[in-house]
Design a protein around this motif. Structure first.
Motif, short mmCIF file in Angstrom:
data_model
loop_
_atom_site.label_atom_id
_atom_site.label_comp_id
_atom_site.label_asym_id
_atom_site.label_seq_id
_atom_site.Cartn_x
_atom_site.Cartn_y
_atom_site.Cartn_z
N GLU A 84 31.97 40.65 62.18
CA GLU A 84 32.04 40.77 63.63
C GLU A 84 30.76 40.29 64.30
OE1 GLU A 84 33.13 44.72 64.71
OE2 GLU A 84 35.04 44.61 63.63
N GLU A 85 29.67 40.17 63.53
CA GLU A 85 28.39 39.75 64.09
C GLU A 85 28.33 38.23 64.32
OE1 GLU A 85 28.35 41.84 61.32
OE2 GLU A 85 27.92 43.66 62.45
N VAL A 86 29.05 37.45 63.51
CA VAL A 86 29.01 35.99 63.60
C VAL A 86 30.09 35.54 64.59
CG1 VAL A 86 29.26 33.82 62.34
CG2 VAL A 86 28.17 35.77 61.24
N ILE A 87 29.65 34.79 65.62
CA ILE A 87 30.63 34.33 66.60
C ILE A 87 31.03 32.87 66.38
CG2 ILE A 87 30.05 36.03 68.34
CD1 ILE A 87 28.35 34.00 69.78
N ARG A 88 30.21 32.09 65.68
CA ARG A 88 30.53 30.70 65.32
C ARG A 88 29.74 30.31 64.09
NH1 ARG A 88 34.38 30.31 68.11
NH2 ARG A 88 34.73 28.82 69.74
N TYR A 89 30.31 29.39 63.29
CA TYR A 89 29.59 28.84 62.14
C TYR A 89 30.11 27.44 61.86
CZ TYR A 89 33.84 30.15 59.64
OH TYR A 89 35.15 30.28 59.26
N LEU A 90 29.26 26.64 61.22
CA LEU A 90 29.62 25.27 60.86
C LEU A 90 28.79 24.86 59.66
CD1 LEU A 90 31.12 22.59 61.60
CD2 LEU A 90 29.08 21.99 62.89
N THR A 91 29.43 24.24 58.66
CA THR A 91 28.74 23.73 57.48
C THR A 91 28.96 22.23 57.42
OG1 THR A 91 29.05 25.80 56.28
CG2 THR A 91 28.53 23.85 54.98
N ILE A 92 27.89 21.48 57.23
CA ILE A 92 28.00 20.03 57.07
C ILE A 92 27.35 19.63 55.75
CG2 ILE A 92 28.11 19.54 59.53
CD1 ILE A 92 25.18 18.68 59.38
N LYS A 93 27.80 18.51 55.22
CA LYS A 93 27.29 17.97 53.96
C LYS A 93 26.47 16.73 54.27
CE LYS A 93 29.12 15.90 49.74
NZ LYS A 93 30.35 15.57 49.02
N GLN A 94 25.28 16.65 53.69
CA GLN A 94 24.40 15.51 53.91
C GLN A 94 24.11 14.86 52.57
OE1 GLN A 94 21.09 17.65 55.51
NE2 GLN A 94 21.83 17.50 57.60
N GLU A 95 24.26 13.56 52.50
CA GLU A 95 23.89 12.82 51.30
C GLU A 95 22.44 12.38 51.46
OE1 GLU A 95 25.65 12.35 48.59
OE2 GLU A 95 27.43 13.30 49.39
N VAL A 96 21.58 12.78 50.53
CA VAL A 96 20.17 12.44 50.59
C VAL A 96 19.87 11.48 49.46
CG1 VAL A 96 17.82 13.33 50.47
CG2 VAL A 96 19.60 14.67 51.59
N LYS A 97 19.41 10.29 49.80
CA LYS A 97 19.05 9.31 48.78
C LYS A 97 17.65 9.63 48.26
CE LYS A 97 21.91 5.47 49.81
NZ LYS A 97 22.50 4.88 48.66
N LEU A 98 17.53 9.64 46.95
CA LEU A 98 16.24 9.89 46.32
C LEU A 98 15.40 8.63 46.31
CD1 LEU A 98 17.45 11.95 43.24
CD2 LEU A 98 16.50 12.83 45.35
N ALA A 99 14.10 8.80 46.27
CA ALA A 99 13.20 7.67 46.12
C ALA A 99 13.41 7.07 44.73
CB ALA A 99 11.76 8.12 46.30
#
Length: 109
Positions: A84-99
């Protein structure tokens, strides 16, 4: 290539500082239990919402960045949906290229 996830959630504005910290640690522990690594949490504080959500004009924004937590997303989002405490949430995926140097050491390991 490393997969990094970012989960942003908004808590009710009427929660006290102690309750906000309890919620943050609850979701952090849930991520750790599911095998997420390098968890970074930023409490962005109380901000004005772009539009009203459930009669709330403000919300406490919290951002979590973590690696290798693909299987952790479903349990964390389910816990947020039931809270009941959380009114909105969103998860995104990020591709990180390594050096290039990091890619070589990762292939050898």
């Amino acid at each position: 290539m490393q997969t990094v996830y970012e989960t942003m959630y908004i808590l009710r504005p009427d929660l006290g500082d102690e309750q906000v910290e309890q919620n943050i640690s609850k979701y952090e522990n849930l991520l750790k239990e599911q095998g997420a690594e390098d968890i970074e949490i930023q409490n962005r504080g109380k901000r004005r919402l772009a539009y009203e959500i459930g009669k709330h004009r403000d919300g406490v924004y919290v951002q979590m960045n973590y690696k290798n937590g693909g299987k952790a997303i479903a349990p964390v989002e389910r816990a947020m949906r039931l809270s009941e405490e959380v009114i909105r949430y969103l998860t995104i995926k990020q591709e990180v290229k390594l050096a290039p140097a990091e890619e070589i050491t990762e292939e050898v390991a």
